[in-house]
Enzyme design. Structure first.
Site, PDB file in Angstrom:
ATOM      1  N   HIS A  43       6.296 -26.955 -72.918  1.00 56.34           N
ATOM      2  CA  HIS A  43       4.832 -26.913 -72.917  1.00 56.34           C
ATOM      3  C   HIS A  43       4.314 -26.618 -71.503  1.00 56.34           C
ATOM      4  CE1 HIS A  43       4.010 -28.451 -76.994  1.00 56.34           C
ATOM      5  NE2 HIS A  43       5.155 -29.104 -76.830  1.00 56.34           N
ATOM      6  N   GLU A 103       1.332 -26.055 -70.652  1.00 51.26           N
ATOM      7  CA  GLU A 103       0.038 -26.739 -70.482  1.00 51.26           C
ATOM      8  C   GLU A 103       0.197 -28.210 -70.134  1.00 51.26           C
ATOM      9  OE1 GLU A 103       1.099 -27.606 -74.719  1.00 51.26           O
ATOM     10  OE2 GLU A 103       1.403 -25.954 -73.320  1.00 51.26           O
ATOM     11  N   CYS A 133       6.273 -23.722 -77.787  1.00 51.06           N
ATOM     12  CA  CYS A 133       6.966 -24.767 -78.535  1.00 51.06           C
ATOM     13  C   CYS A 133       7.231 -24.293 -79.969  1.00 51.06           C
ATOM     14  CB  CYS A 133       6.176 -26.077 -78.490  1.00 51.06           C
ATOM     15  SG  CYS A 133       7.148 -27.507 -79.051  1.00 51.06           S
TER      16      CYS A 133
END
Length: 217
Positions: A183, A185, A79
């Site tokens: 992202h 994650e 990001c």
């Protein structure tokens, strides 16, 4: 061991949690020796470009990042961490980025039809092959949170792209350097697979064979 760079940016703990879910030994640190000795390094982040660069410079991390990349250590920006690797951003035009990669960060055009910041799931297409996306089908969805986007100067390094009011260079790869605007994650199984692919990158940025019997396969 994978080191996650601590420069007071948001979203660091969620990256650590995802890595640990994959069985990776992860540490959040800004210690120079720990970062230089790590097998892999991740630069995550949510926030403003200028503030982030000021923190990286204040902590002496900008030069450490350049040294890590120069050494050939696998490095992943996430990001804001992607944006900081480039030369400049519309968000903080007078404050230069790390300049490790060539390209600029622009504000997503406000057409009135799309909400900015862009928050949500978008599908990816793969203009060039990339090791982060091994075993991942084109048009898979990942999670974005951003108001600014990358336009890389070298189109050959762009490994994933998406559309949100404009063409967004969503991921890049050059030698041992990787970065994602989205992202991983927070991108469910697809995101974990991307992180697993990064963890498979070993000596000199070469990727080990992907283990198809892994639980995420």
């Amino acid at each position: 061991m994978t080191a996650i760079i601590d420069y007071d940016a948001g979203n660091i703990k969620s990256v650590e949690k995802a890595l640990k879910a994959l069985g990776e030994d992860a540490v959040i640190t800004r210690d120079k020796e720990t970062l230089l000795k790590a097998d892999r390094v991740i630069l995550p982040g949510v926030g403003a470009f200028g503030d982030a660069m000021e923190k990286l410079n204040a902590y002496g991390l900008a030069e450490i990042i350049r040294e890590i990349v120069k050494r050939g250590t696998p490095f992943l920006g996430i990001c804001l961490g992607l944006q900081l690797l480039f030369e400049r951003s519309d968000e903080s035009g007078e404050i230069p980025g790390l300049g490790i990669l060539k390209g600029e960060i622009f504000r997503i055009p406000d057409s009135g039809d799309l909400k900015i910041p862009h928050i949500g799931w978008n599908s990816l297409r793969f203009p060039n092959s990339g090791r982060l996306f091994a075993g991942i089908e084109e048009n898979s969805y990942v999670y974005f949170v951003h108001s600014y986007y990358l336009k890389a100067a070298e189109e050959g390094i762009v490994t994933a792209a998406t559309e949100y009011g404009t063409l967004i260079h969503a991921s890049v790869e050059k030698d041992n350097l990787f970065a994602c605007q989205f992202h991983p994650e927070k991108s469910s199984g697809v995101g974990l697979r991307i992180l697993q692919n990064f963890l498979a990158v070993g000596n000199g940025g070469k990727c080990h064979a992907y283990q198809k019997d892994h639980p995420l396969s």
